[in-house]
Design an enzyme around this catalytic site. Structure first.
Site, PDB file in Angstrom:
ATOM      1  N   ASP A   1      -5.044   3.816   7.331  1.00 30.56           N
ATOM      2  CA  ASP A   1      -5.101   2.353   7.288  1.00 30.56           C
ATOM      3  C   ASP A   1      -4.255   1.781   8.424  1.00 30.56           C
ATOM      4  O   ASP A   1      -3.462   0.854   8.240  1.00 30.56           O
ATOM      5  CB  ASP A   1      -4.638   1.816   5.931  1.00 30.56           C
TER       6      ASP A   1
ATOM      7  N   HIS B   1     -10.088   5.116   8.388  1.00 29.43           N
ATOM      8  CA  HIS B   1      -9.793   3.689   8.490  1.00 29.43           C
ATOM      9  C   HIS B   1      -8.754   3.401   9.561  1.00 29.43           C
ATOM     10  O   HIS B   1      -7.556   3.540   9.333  1.00 29.43           O
ATOM     11  CB  HIS B   1      -9.304   3.149   7.145  1.00 29.43           C
TER      12      HIS B   1
ATOM     13  N   ARG C   1      -7.874  -3.083  17.240  1.00 31.04           N
ATOM     14  CA  ARG C   1      -7.765  -4.492  17.645  1.00 31.04           C
ATOM     15  C   ARG C   1      -8.475  -4.822  18.955  1.00 31.04           C
ATOM     16  O   ARG C   1      -8.171  -5.848  19.573  1.00 31.04           O
ATOM     17  CB  ARG C   1      -6.293  -4.901  17.775  1.00 31.04           C
TER      18      ARG C   1
ATOM     19  N   ASP D   1     -14.662  -4.464   5.976  1.00 28.12           N
ATOM     20  CA  ASP D   1     -13.239  -4.143   6.067  1.00 28.12           C
ATOM     21  C   ASP D   1     -12.461  -4.883   4.979  1.00 28.12           C
ATOM     22  O   ASP D   1     -12.809  -4.796   3.813  1.00 28.12           O
ATOM     23  CB  ASP D   1     -12.725  -4.448   7.473  1.00 28.12           C
TER      24      ASP D   1
END
Length: 420
Positions: free
Chosen positions: A306, A62, A66, A153
């Site tokens: 994450d 994960h 961006r 997500d």
């Protein structure tokens, strides 16, 4: 170029050299020999030191880089740099971009932009168009482009029929559906874990029930469809129990947990520092112990970073108004190794290397003669401080700023490409 790792302890549960201290010679991207006192060839880079470990390259289930759309927070290059610094040779790249990963065009953009990098970036596709939870994306077309997993997500799929159809459809090509369990009707407007800490701080809580109700629903749908499912970033004691029970029944489910949900707890939000604001939220000590037990007995398959970069404008706000998320790619391994009182080193490395790849159904690298070199080398005798100078991400949103670690990744090798 040749590379010789001298006196490294191999940690690889799939290797016959596991837990042995050996020399490992890599030549032209291949592990050429493993043994004692290997003579270095000419023009060979030698890696040596105290308390060195060699493992398969790590895999992160994960990450958000961006890019495209929000590249002032992070971009593919800086994100890859951060993951490489963390020991990762592969990452699963979330589709929460702009444009979102709805089709083959977006998949190809990410693949082409990262081709040949030291970190293999595997794009995940959205389950629904623009992760709005309504219309299914071009799942099959994306699978033909190499997509192994589909997820909306953080926008958990609220519509049960949509998730049911996705599970049924992806069965045709052995696709994996991932969902973060979160019933938004229950968690709505919550800022941190609902409990004693949230009451004391006067912050609206996110009940564990929001996660557990949806996870129970997801498990029922997986059993009904016989699909392939992964529960992303679980965080509560009851979630562990639900997954444990499902696995015992033979339901095709896997799960991961974010590293910060194993290290930090809801009480850490007491300073109102928005760098502790994550989703799912930091839970209680009891939850953490259950999550660790779940890793120990195989209920939880993997640990992820994450990695979720946010700019200063979205984090310098009050706790109520700040965005969720922290960066984590560089700190997963040193934080995970702090859990060695509860988890043995082999289990930790499995949760960061072999198991994430098994979740995706892709080949797992191993340390063996003749195998392609896919390696992570780290030292537990190399103290360093995670400060703004050592952070390679564009964003600095982390609760671990200025924390000193004893474990340091020295570099990774991925075929003929390395960071040494």
């Amino acid at each position: 170029m040749s590379m010789l790792f001298q006196s490294v302890k191999v940690i690889d549960s799939k290797s016959k050299h596991n837990n042995k201290t050996v020399d490992v010679l890599v030549n032209n991207g291949i592990i050429e020999s493993i043994g004692k006192n290997i003579e270095p060839p000419k023009k060979c880079k030698i890696i040596h030191g105290k308390r060195l470990y060699l493992t398969p390259g790590l895999m992160d289930l994960h990450v958000n880089y961006r890019d495209p759309g929000y590249d002032w927070k992070e971009d593919l290059n800086t994100g890859i740099h951060a993951s490489a610094k963390g020991g990762f040779t592969s990452v699963l790249y979330m589709p929460s971009n702009n444009p979102s990963t709805n089709n083959k065009v977006q998949v190809d953009y990410i693949r082409n932009a990262t081709k040949g990098s030291v970190v293999e970036v595997l794009p995940a596709g959205n389950v629904t168009v623009d992760h709005k939870g309504q219309q299914l994306t071009e799942l099959y077309e994306m699978s033909k482009s190499g997509v192994k997993a589909f997820t909306d997500d953080r926008d958990s799929i609220q519509n049960s029929d949509v998730l049911k159809l996705a599970l049924l459809y992806t069965k045709k090509f052995d696709g994996l559906v991932m969902n973060q369990p979160n019933d938004k009707n229950i968690s709505s407007e919550g800022k941190m874990n609902e409990g004693i800490a949230s009451t004391k701080l006067g912050l609206k809580g996110i009940p564990a029930l929001a996660e557990e109700v949806m996870l129970a629903r997801d498990i029922e749908l997986v059993e009904y469809t016989q699909g392939k499912f992964h529960a992303s970033r679980i965080s509560t004691k009851k979630s562990v129990e639900l997954i444990r029970s499902a696995k015992k029944k033979g339901i095709n489910i896997t799960a991961d947990v974010a590293i910060h949900n194993l290290i930090l707890q809801d009480q850490d939000c007491a300073t109102f520092d928005s760098n502790y604001k994550v989703f799912p939220p930091l839970r209680t000590f009891e939850d953490i112990q259950a999550l660790i037990k779940g890793l120990k007995d195989g209920t939880i398959d993997a640990i992820c970073s994450d990695h979720c970069p946010e700019d200063v404008e979205n984090k310098i706000l009050t706790f109520d108004h700040a965005n969720f998320g922290i960066i984590g790619a560089q700190t997963v391994l040193p934080l995970a190794l702090e859990l060695q009182k509860e988890l043995d080193l082999n289990s930790i490395i499995d949760a960061l290397s072999h198991n994430p790849r098994k979740v995706l159904g892709i080949a797992c690298p191993t340390i063996a003669e003749g195998a392609e070199a896919n390696l992570c080398c780290f030292s537990t005798n190399d103290e360093w401080t995670f400060n703004e100078e050592s952070i390679v991400s564009k964003s600095k949103n982390t609760p671990f700023l200025n924390r000193t670690f004893k474990t340091k990744v020295l570099g990774i090798v991925n075929g003929k490409v390395s960071t040494f």
